[in-house]
Design a protein around this motif. Structure first.
Motif, mmCIF file in Angstrom:
data_model
loop_
_atom_site.group_PDB
_atom_site.id
_atom_site.type_symbol
_atom_site.label_atom_id
_atom_site.label_comp_id
_atom_site.label_asym_id
_atom_site.label_seq_id
_atom_site.Cartn_x
_atom_site.Cartn_y
_atom_site.Cartn_z
ATOM 1 N N LYS A 97 0.839 -1.204 0.000
ATOM 2 C CA LYS A 97 0.000 0.000 0.000
ATOM 3 C C LYS A 97 0.874 1.255 0.000
ATOM 4 O O LYS A 97 0.685 2.156 -0.806
ATOM 5 N N SER A 98 1.826 1.270 0.933
ATOM 6 C CA SER A 98 2.579 2.510 1.132
ATOM 7 C C SER A 98 3.478 2.837 -0.063
ATOM 8 O O SER A 98 3.624 3.994 -0.423
ATOM 9 N N ILE A 101 1.073 4.178 -2.721
ATOM 10 C CA ILE A 101 0.504 5.475 -2.333
ATOM 11 C C ILE A 101 1.585 6.556 -2.334
ATOM 12 O O ILE A 101 1.422 7.627 -2.920
ATOM 13 N N TRP A 159 -8.221 2.106 -3.501
ATOM 14 C CA TRP A 159 -7.061 2.916 -3.117
ATOM 15 C C TRP A 159 -6.726 3.991 -4.137
ATOM 16 O O TRP A 159 -6.190 5.029 -3.806
ATOM 17 N N PHE A 162 -8.236 7.140 -3.293
ATOM 18 C CA PHE A 162 -7.555 7.663 -2.119
ATOM 19 C C PHE A 162 -6.274 8.407 -2.519
ATOM 20 O O PHE A 162 -5.972 9.486 -2.017
ATOM 21 N N LEU A 166 -5.509 12.331 -1.892
ATOM 22 C CA LEU A 166 -4.320 12.813 -1.175
ATOM 23 C C LEU A 166 -3.520 13.774 -2.040
ATOM 24 O O LEU A 166 -3.058 14.816 -1.573
ATOM 25 N N GLU A 232 -1.200 9.645 4.908
ATOM 26 C CA GLU A 232 -2.091 8.490 4.783
ATOM 27 C C GLU A 232 -2.309 7.856 6.154
ATOM 28 O O GLU A 232 -3.420 7.469 6.509
ATOM 29 N N SER A 236 -5.762 7.285 8.037
ATOM 30 C CA SER A 236 -6.121 5.923 8.415
ATOM 31 C C SER A 236 -6.435 5.841 9.901
ATOM 32 O O SER A 236 -7.323 5.128 10.333
ATOM 33 N N GLY A 241 -9.382 6.053 4.501
ATOM 34 C CA GLY A 241 -8.271 5.481 3.770
ATOM 35 C C GLY A 241 -8.189 3.999 4.028
ATOM 36 O O GLY A 241 -9.151 3.256 3.851
ATOM 37 N N SER A 248 -1.498 -0.608 6.387
ATOM 38 C CA SER A 248 -0.447 0.062 5.612
ATOM 39 C C SER A 248 0.712 0.284 6.572
ATOM 40 O O SER A 248 0.571 0.096 7.779
#
Lengths: 309, 683
Positions: A97-98, A101, A159, A162, A166, A232, A236, A241, A248
């Protein structure tokens, strides 16, 4: 041609090779050690994130009730958390995820910021006033509130929505800086020269303006990568998110921070990977900046390293 | 040396002066001597160490500089003197006139206060007396209404006025030595003539010795008694001014003299010195000029020749005696490119018209207010410009700063509808062009800018720089790949250089790249906006020769804008003189330069210094009074009359015509290519 005296006795360079800036920048980029190291680290991180789930039989969500808060061991490589979930499985899941993102948010916001800022600065007049108004408006809007309102509606979109959200609240300050840099660049003679040659305005922005503000853009983008991962986390934490049981790196860090002194494995693996990620991005960013800036000697390939005075 | 001893003792004696900035030397052993009341000219190209030498004498170098050697003022050693002691000498015994008077005055203090301060530091005067003395000084340097001028701030003065005030401040304490570092470089020629005149007067009044540092051989020829030529941090030749210009003994001096275009001779290729000024960072062993010298021998590369000679004429060259004996012309020593005969040989009238501008005007509004801008006036930047260029010819556009040259160019290049007047490019009226038409026409008119560093994108390899106009015209890829190396070769660079970035080239080379870029789309008209004014003389000659060559080979037409009349004279076929936005005189170069009809042209021509001391001394000057009036007010009648020497000599009846009617640009005689906008032109 008559006898023409060249002004300097430049060393006869090797045969001409077409290709222009793109090829030159690429060759300088690949010659830079930092870029290679950084690139390798990012690649390995991606491998870990997406290959990791296949090398462990633990799932990130399923608890193992026989091992609660266990330190790293043969069965649970990174240990387990209070619910008995495998930290390794969670970390690699969070990393997926990270990574995405962080990279995408930085990319989107930098692209938007540079285009909006450069257009506002270059064209001036009503375009400038309109875009500056938009930037100012977004800056005074409480972005957190808007994300809170919008995100329930985006539940299904996943995502990517999202990421867009962001990025949409992350570009304004950069855009303002780019605008003012562009305004001074616009008065430079090489931009004037391009205008008199009949080069299309958008082409001038892409060819002349953006490369000349690239140093700032790259620095800003590398900072934005780390920033995106962290913001994020904040979202979260409030339940927007990435939502439990999904994880994440941000949520893992948020959960593990207060337990770090006692149960370090809950915190340090996620933190270490994040630091490694940001560090690698910085290495790549530095290399890219040097490759784009011809005055830095460091990144120049050896064969053209001699400057003609 | 013996003659020196017989005459008075040296006022200033510099011996073996050397200055290093870190590891890089800037001055490498300079010997100078200065007698009371004499003028020593120090001439050299950028980076030759001439300014550093001047600053080192005053102890004004930054802390990072290490100074060795000896500077003696009336026998007293100045090098190594503590700052407090030096401060007593600065401004009192030795005073300095800087190049940029705007930065040399503190902007927040009034001119008067700054002069009073300079006076009271070194003399015990009360405020009132000092102020009175300051007014006298301003009067001496020719500032009108000195009492009022004392209360002005530096920014309220024009460049010429500031430089006068600077000189007034320098002579405030009757110094023994005036050091002037490029005192007129930032000024227009007519203002330069005024300031040089003031310097002479100041020197006469105070009896001070003058050290004049300049890159301009003409200024040196007119001012100096003795000249020192510097190259790569050393004096390479020194002699009396007549001797030096008539019989140079160092090949560098010879080259410099040959490289300067002259007002009193036209045409012909200049003598370029090949290569670039030596970089002081990594000097090869031996003579630093060896790499550029046409007379170089093997022994030059082993040891640096000492400054030697007879009768006060010293030169640092192993072949100085040979040169002294043979006395060759610069073109006999340096290889001179041959300019091919012009591609166009038809008479002018039958040639195609490339550009025709009639009655062009451009005004800029003067706005006030922050939120609601209101128009409080207009700047009449261009107000009646006439230009006429035919195929294969060069039109020189001359004018001082603020005369509207650049605005005229930008109006031309905009290819739009002018505010009023008419622009015809290749027979097409630009007012009637649509977007596509204008874009197509852009290929026919290209520009080369003044500053070769600013006009090349620092982040673009020069291959891409040169390809840019081709890309803009949607040229096919194969054509671009073929044209770029061809163009590089055409301007005297190598095709392999396409991969380098602009900062890897020297100033002259960058200007060649600019020219290559402009030529890429095969334009019919090349607009050259002060293309050589940022270059050193020796490099400038090479670029001018290249321009002549290209014009002959490609049959281009040039619109050559310059403030330097010598360069215009050298390169142009026709010339057009502008004053305050108007064309005041135009015609063939021979006609305008030999028989100028407009009083402004005459003043302009007489203000240009000649690099020939006897001729320079023999000339009578027409000094213009004051500065050009502000372009924000539109005057009735002739715009030049406030400074006009002809108007000043007229009786009241005839003056009326100048005051009421703006003179039209009138032909001198039917069929002759010479027109002037004056009611009472010189026949």
């Amino acid at each position: 041609m008559t006898t023409l005296i060249t002004e300097a006795t430049l060393p006869a360079a090797e045969a001409p090779a077409p290709g222009g800036r793109l090829r030159l920048v690429l060759s300088r980029l690949t010659a830079a050690k930092g870029v290679l190291v950084g690139g390798t680290i990012v690649l390995l991180l991606f491998l870990l994130a997406f290959g990791g789930p296949f090398i462990t039989h633990w799932d990130y969500a399923t608890p193992d009730y026989s091992a609660l808060r266990q330190p790293p061991s043969g069965t649970h490589w990174f240990g387990t958390n209070g619910l008995g979930q495998d930290v390794f499985a969670q970390t690699v899941r969070g990393l997926q995820k990270s990574l995405i993102i962080g990279l995408l948010v930085a990319l989107f916001s930098t692209v938007v910021a540079s285009l909006v800022g450069a257009c506002a600065g270059y064209f001036g007049g009503w375009i400038d006033r309109g875009l500056t108004f938009l930037v100012d408006l977004l800056l005074v809007f409480p972005s957190f509130l808007i994300i809170t309102i919008i995100s329930p509606k985006l539940k299904g979109a996943g995502w990517i929505a999202f990421v867009v959200l962001l990025a949409a609240f992350n570009w304004m300050i950069t855009a303002r800086v780019i605008r003012s840099m562009t305004r001074s660049l616009r008065e430079r003679e090489f931009v004037r020269a391009a205008q008199f040659m009949g080069v299309h305005p958008l082409r001038i922005i892409v060819r002349h303006i953006l490369p000349n503000v690239a140093s700032f853009l790259i620095t800003d983008a590398t900072v934005a990568v780390g920033g995106a991962v962290m913001s994020e986390t904040a979202l979260s934490y409030f339940g927007f998110g990435v939502r439990a049981p999904d994880v994440s790196l941000g949520t893992l860090l948020a959960a593990g921070t207060d337990q770090a002194p006692v149960f370090p494995w809950l915190f340090y693996f996620a933190a270490g990977l994040l630091v490694l990620f940001v560090l690698a991005i910085n290495l790549i960013g530095d290399g890219l900046r040097d490759a784009l800036d011809p005055t830095t000697e460091a990144a120049r390939p050896a064969r053209t390293s001699r400057s003609s005075k | 040396m013996i003659t020196d001893l017989i005459e008075s003792r040296d006022l200033l004696e510099v011996k073996e002066l050397a200055v290093d900035f870190g590891a890089a030397p800037a001055v490498r052993g300079v010997d100078l001597r200065l007698k009371r009341g004499e003028t020593l000219g120090i001439v050299g190209e950028s980076g030759s160490g001439k300014s550093v030498t001047a600053l080192a004498v005053l102890g004004l170098l930054p802390g990072s500089a290490s100074v060795r050697g000896s500077v003696r003022l009336e026998g007293r050693e100045l090098v190594g003197l503590p700052n407090r002691e030096l401060a007593k000498i600065r401004g009192n015994k030795i005073a300095m006139v800087f190049q940029d008077p705007l930065s040399a005055f503190t902007p927040v203090y009034r001119i008067g206060d700054q002069i009073v301060e300079a006076l009271r530091i070194h003399q015990s005067l009360d405020r009132a007396a000092a102020r009175k003395r300051a007014a006298e000084l301003l009067d001496l340097v020719g500032i009108p209404e000195p009492e009022r001028a004392l209360d002005n701030f530096p920014h309220e003065f024009s460049g010429g006025m500031r430089q006068r005030a600077m000189i007034a401040m320098a002579i405030a304490n009757d110094p023994d030595i005036l050091l002037a570092d490029e005192p007129t470089t930032a000024l227009d020629v007519t203002i330069q003539a005024q300031v040089l005149d003031v310097l002479r007067k100041a020197q006469r009044e105070t009896g001070a010795a003058l050290v004049l540092v300049s890159h301009d051989l003409g200024v040196i020829a007119g001012m100096a008694d003795r000249v020192a030529v510097m190259y790569a941090g050393r004096v390479v030749e020194t002699a009396g001014v007549d001797e030096l210009f008539a019989r140079p003994r160092h090949p560098y001096t010879l080259g410099l003299i040959g490289a300067v275009p002259r007002l009193d001779t036209g045409g012909g290729p200049l003598v370029p010195i090949p290569g670039n000024p030596a970089a002081l960072g990594d000097l090869p062993p031996g003579c630093p000029f060896a790499a550029r010298c046409p007379l170089v021998q093997d022994r030059c590369r082993t040891a640096e020749p000492p400054l030697a000679g007879t009768d006060g004429h010293l030169a640092a060259c192993v072949r100085a005696d040979e040169l002294a004996e043979r006395r060759p012309a610069p073109s006999e020593v340096y290889p001179v490119p041959t300019v091919p005969p012009p591609a166009v040989s038809v008479p002018r009238e039958e040639r195609e018209q490339v550009l025709r501008v009639t009655g062009l005007t451009k005004t800029f509004p003067v706005l006030k207010g922050t939120v609601f801008k209101r128009r409080v006036g207009d700047v009449y930047a261009v107000d009646g410009v006439e230009l006429d260029i035919r195929h294969g010819e060069t039109l020189g556009l001359v004018g001082e700063s603020g005369s509207g040259k650049s605005t005229t160019l930008f109006e031309l290049l905009r290819l739009g509808r002018p505010e009023s007047g008419r622009i015809e490019l290749l027979g097409q009226d630009t007012a009637g062009l649509d977007r596509a038409g204008a874009h197509k026409l852009r290929a026919d008119i290209q520009i080369v800018f003044q500053d070769p560093m600013a006009s090349l994108d620092p982040r673009l390899p020069i291959g891409d720089v040169i390809a840019e106009p081709l890309l803009a015209q949607h040229a096919p890829r194969e054509l671009i790949a073929r044209r770029v190396p061809e163009l590089l070769r055409q301007v005297g660079l190598e095709p392999a250089h396409a991969e380098r970035y602009p900062h890897q080239f020297s100033g002259g080379q960058r200007q060649r790249i600019s020219i290559a870029r402009a030529l890429a789309v095969q334009p019919r008209l090349l607009v050259l906006d002060e293309p050589v004014s940022a270059l050193d003389v020796s490099v400038q000659a090479g670029v001018l020769n290249l321009l002549q060559q290209l014009k002959a080979e490609l049959g281009l037409a040039y619109l050559f804008v310059s403030h330097d009349l010598s360069v215009i004279r050298h390169l142009s076929d026709r010339v057009s003189v502008m004053y305050l936005g108007r064309t005041v005189e135009s015609g063939s170069v021979e006609a305008v330069f030999e028989q100028p009809r407009h009083p402004y042209t005459r003043a302009l021509l007489s203000a240009v210094p000649l690099p020939d001391p006897p001729a320079e001394r023999a000339r009578t000057r027409v000094l213009l009074a004051g500065d050009p009036p502000s372009p924000t007010e539109r005057q009735t009648g002739c715009r030049f009359r406030t400074r006009c020497q002809v108007y000043a000599a007229l009786d009241a009846d005839r003056r009326g015509r100048c005051e009421q009617q703006a003179p039209p640009l009138a032909q001198a005689a039917p069929g002759r290519d010479h027109a002037a906008a004056c009611h009472y032109p010189e026949a």
